[in-house]
Design a protein around this motif. Structure first.
Motif, mmCIF file in Angstrom:
data_model
loop_
_atom_site.group_PDB
_atom_site.id
_atom_site.type_symbol
_atom_site.label_atom_id
_atom_site.label_comp_id
_atom_site.label_asym_id
_atom_site.label_seq_id
_atom_site.Cartn_x
_atom_site.Cartn_y
_atom_site.Cartn_z
ATOM 1 N N GLU A 166 0.666 -1.194 0.307
ATOM 2 C CA GLU A 166 -0.026 -0.080 -0.045
ATOM 3 C C GLU A 166 0.863 1.297 -0.076
ATOM 4 N N ALA A 167 2.141 1.406 0.656
ATOM 5 C CA ALA A 167 2.891 2.112 0.827
ATOM 6 C C ALA A 167 3.566 2.523 -0.595
ATOM 7 N N LEU A 168 4.104 1.576 -1.156
ATOM 8 C CA LEU A 168 4.468 1.615 -2.678
ATOM 9 C C LEU A 168 3.304 2.133 -3.655
ATOM 10 N N ARG A 169 2.298 1.729 -3.487
ATOM 11 C CA ARG A 169 1.307 2.459 -4.166
ATOM 12 C C ARG A 169 0.991 3.811 -3.986
ATOM 13 N N LEU A 170 1.015 4.154 -2.751
ATOM 14 C CA LEU A 170 0.865 5.681 -2.370
ATOM 15 C C LEU A 170 1.889 6.531 -3.333
ATOM 16 N N ALA A 171 3.128 5.896 -3.143
ATOM 17 C CA ALA A 171 4.488 6.639 -3.791
ATOM 18 C C ALA A 171 4.214 6.807 -5.274
ATOM 19 N N MET A 172 3.872 5.419 -5.835
ATOM 20 C CA MET A 172 3.762 5.414 -7.141
ATOM 21 C C MET A 172 2.628 6.526 -7.844
ATOM 22 N N GLU A 173 1.599 6.507 -7.183
ATOM 23 C CA GLU A 173 0.384 7.468 -7.318
ATOM 24 C C GLU A 173 1.083 8.955 -7.385
ATOM 25 N N GLN A 174 1.867 9.385 -6.587
ATOM 26 C CA GLN A 174 2.385 10.683 -6.699
ATOM 27 C C GLN A 174 3.764 10.753 -7.429
ATOM 28 N N ASN A 175 4.140 9.719 -8.156
ATOM 29 C CA ASN A 175 5.263 9.633 -8.864
ATOM 30 C C ASN A 175 6.690 10.149 -8.079
ATOM 31 N N PRO A 221 9.791 -0.547 10.585
ATOM 32 C CA PRO A 221 10.710 0.631 9.549
ATOM 33 C C PRO A 221 10.012 1.988 9.290
ATOM 34 N N VAL A 222 10.759 3.045 9.376
ATOM 35 C CA VAL A 222 10.077 4.169 8.952
ATOM 36 C C VAL A 222 10.440 4.615 7.307
ATOM 37 N N CYS A 223 9.504 4.675 6.434
ATOM 38 C CA CYS A 223 9.889 5.079 5.265
ATOM 39 C C CYS A 223 9.138 6.598 5.065
ATOM 40 N N ARG A 224 9.805 7.191 3.909
ATOM 41 C CA ARG A 224 9.208 8.359 3.571
ATOM 42 C C ARG A 224 9.009 8.408 1.921
ATOM 43 N N ILE A 225 7.913 9.228 1.794
ATOM 44 C CA ILE A 225 7.598 9.352 0.359
ATOM 45 C C ILE A 225 8.342 10.516 -0.230
ATOM 46 N N MET A 226 9.300 10.228 -1.269
ATOM 47 C CA MET A 226 10.093 11.488 -1.590
ATOM 48 C C MET A 226 10.503 11.322 -3.131
ATOM 49 N N ASP A 227 10.985 12.501 -3.660
ATOM 50 C CA ASP A 227 11.774 12.538 -5.000
ATOM 51 C C ASP A 227 13.208 12.251 -4.604
ATOM 52 N N TYR A 228 13.687 10.762 -4.657
ATOM 53 C CA TYR A 228 14.983 10.341 -4.224
ATOM 54 C C TYR A 228 15.979 10.719 -5.007
ATOM 55 N N GLY A 229 15.923 11.274 -6.509
ATOM 56 C CA GLY A 229 16.755 12.017 -7.179
ATOM 57 C C GLY A 229 17.126 13.429 -6.724
#
Length: 169
Positions: A29-38, A51-59
């Motif tokens: 679900e977390a991966l899906r949320l990230a993909m929806e926001q590109n 584990p704590v994860c953050r949705i961000m533009d890694y580049g």
């Protein structure tokens, strides 16, 4: 740092790109949320439970990190020890030249190692060498430029004194 499919936990605590907590959810679900926001899902605290994860533009994050690292590196200054060699019975003009060199090194922020080199039987008169070193140190102290880091000390056929620049605020 692991990102997207590299993350192996079943459940993760997710923070949004604006650092808003989205709570604990399954990894899919977390991966899906990230993909929806590109954006990417990046594991920022792998040892936490979950584990704590953050949705961000890694580049973009990596670029900003490199910029910060470059800035920090630019501000660092390596201290170099410059050596000024003199003889115990140095002439006045030669002394002045060596003194000016020491001043220049100290102004550049480098430490100065003053060395008096004794030849042959000159070693039997270390007080002459100490006199030269003390004279230079006193002149530099008079200009409010130095701190004597190491007093004059005879080492073999050389007498050495180390001066460091005074940091002015």
């Amino acid at each position: 740092m692991k990102l997207n499919e590299e993350i192996r936990a079943k459940e993760v605590r997710v923070n949004s790109s604006t650092n808003e907590q989205l709570g604990v959810m399954p990894l899919k679900e977390a991966l899906r949320l990230a993909m929806e926001q590109n954006m990417d899902l990046v594991e920022v605290a792998p040892t936490a439970k979950p584990p704590v994860c953050r949705i961000m533009d890694y580049g973009k994050f990596k670029y900003e990190q490199q910029k910060r690292d470059k800035e920090v590196k630019k501000k660092q200054r390596t201290v170099v020890v410059k050596e000024v060699k003199v003889r115990p019975n140095i002439e006045d003009h030669d002394y002045e030249v060596k003194f000016k060199n020491a001043v220049r090194f100290l102004e550049d922020g480098d430490k100065v190692k003053l060395t008096v080199m004794f030849r042959g039987r000159e070693v039997s008169h270390p007080e002459l060498g100490k006199k030269v070193l003390d004279r230079m140190a006193a002149q530099l102290k008079g200009m409010d430029m130095v701190i004597v880091e190491r007093e004059a000390k005879l080492e073999g056929k050389n007498m050495i004194m180390i001066l460091s620049p005074k940091v002015h605020n």
